[in-house]
Write an enzyme that holds these catalytic residues in place. Structure first.
Site, PDB file in Angstrom:
ATOM      1  CB  SER A  28       2.184  -1.120  -5.113  1.00 22.16           C
ATOM      2  OG  SER A  28       2.793  -0.872  -3.866  1.00 22.16           O
ATOM      3  CD  GLU A  67      -1.022  -4.400  -6.213  1.00 24.18           C
ATOM      4  OE1 GLU A  67      -1.643  -4.441  -5.142  1.00 24.18           O
ATOM      5  OE2 GLU A  67       0.212  -4.299  -6.276  1.00 24.18           O
ATOM      6  NE  ARG A  82       0.197  -7.434  -2.765  1.00 19.41           N
ATOM      7  CZ  ARG A  82       0.641  -8.058  -1.671  1.00 19.41           C
ATOM      8  NH1 ARG A  82       0.171  -9.250  -1.356  1.00 19.41           N
ATOM      9  NH2 ARG A  82       1.531  -7.494  -0.891  1.00 19.41           N
TER      10      ARG A  82
END
Length: 351
Positions: A239, A343, A160
């Site tokens: 998420s 995130e 990520r």
């Protein structure tokens, strides 16, 4: 190129949150994108880049500067080589590659947002991430004032993360190039255990790419991870927290906290993350810390379908969302000594 002033930004995000921008530019060509960025840099105007808005948490006060919405289009498929304009809808692009019988991104179906955002976050799900297929990223380099082409290696992809996320004020992604696989209509090997179980195959097996995509879409929909204007469980950024990656020492301390809290027979998820690191599950942590599906009584709550999604129930403010996120983050740390990291990108606010 369209220009608006005091323009609402909430409708441009999947959270449907955030105040207005002083100025909103919608660019439909790469040249318009570069022109807008250059002007902002030349005049010292704060600049906010918006693609699909699926990874943004914007302050209730909005953005005092120029918001640039990238709405470029372009889907160029030559054999197994694909080039996408940054503004292309990612989920639609995945569907088109599957329809063409190609493998490599079929398990990334249903992820909201634009193609240009995928290399920034190294978007991934269900055993695939874009770094596995991206060959090059064309971007405008604000530091050198030129358009550059970065190889996959130069993008410095990790979990990520990427070079673009590491230095967010430097590059503006214009185009993304992929090398897909012609496997006779079959998918790439299925790597994710849940996907394999649902498909009724072993991990590493291939299935028709169409079937893999449809299965992932069903799995995502069951977790509220496919956008639906009528379903507030999907008014989210997917998420909200990344899965923590722990050193060996941190993992040992974490296991001790798990044993103390839940008993010696409870073993949390653990996945090798390279160099002696261990990745565990943010969703598991959130649930075991007491933040179950549907948690909350206000206008911002945990999704009723998945503990990893924080949602706007229709009347939330950004501050409502952040209050919930802080409660979850702090509760997980108090329970297990692990600090969750958000995130989505925050604009004008911080967690």
């Amino acid at each position: 190129m369209q220009e608006r002033h005091d323009a609402p930004l909430a409708p441009l995000t999947t959270f449907r949150l955030g105040g207005p921008a002083t100025r909103l530019i919608t660019a439909v060509t790469d040249a318009e994108v570069v022109e807008t960025v250059r002007e902002a840099d030349r005049t010292g105007t704060p600049l906010l880049i918006i693609g699909g808005g699926s990874n943004l948490v914007i302050s209730d006060k909005g953005f005092d500067g120029t918001a640039l919405r990238i709405a470029t289009t372009g889907f160029d498929l030559q054999g197994t080589r694909l080039e996408l304009a940054a503004g292309e809808n990612w989920s639609d692009a995945v569907a088109r590659t599957v329809d063409a019988g190609l493998a490599g991104v079929e398990c990334l179906a249903g992820i909201p947002g634009s193609a240009g955002a995928t290399p920034i976050q190294n978007v991934g799900a269900y055993g695939q991430d874009v770094s596995q297929t991206i060959t090059e990223v064309v971007a405008y380099d604000r530091r050198t004032d030129e358009t550059v082409t970065l190889t996959s290696t130069e993008c410095a992809f990790s979990y990520r993360h990427s070079r673009f996320k590491e230095d967010p004020s430097r590059y503006v992604v214009l185009r993304v190039r992929f090398e897909l696989e012609d496997a006779g209509g079959l998918s790439a090997p299925i790597r994710y255990a849940e996907t394999a179980r649902t498909l009724g195959v072993e991990q590493g097996d291939r299935v028709p790419a169409v079937r893999a995509r449809e299965t992932v879409l069903k799995l995502r929909a069951g977790k509220g991870m496919v956008l639906d204007p009528e379903d507030h469980d999907t008014w989210s950024a997917g998420s909200f927290f990344t899965n923590p990656i722990l050193t060996a020492a941190e993992h040992e301390a974490f296991l001790a906290r798990v044993t103390e809290r839940l008993g010696a027979d409870v073993m949390p998820p653990a996945f090798p993350a390279g160099d002696g690191l261990v990745k565990t599950s943010a969703a598991w942590l959130i649930d075991k810390a007491g933040f179950t599906k549907g948690y909350g009584s206000g206008p911002a709550r945990i999704s009723g379908k998945h503990t990893l999604a924080l949602t706007n129930r229709g009347s939330a403010s950004t501050e409502d969302l952040l209050a919930l996120a802080r409660e979850v983050r702090d509760g997980v740390h108090a329970a297990f000594g692990v600090t969750l990291v958000n995130e989505p990108v925050t604009v004008g606010v911080s967690l």
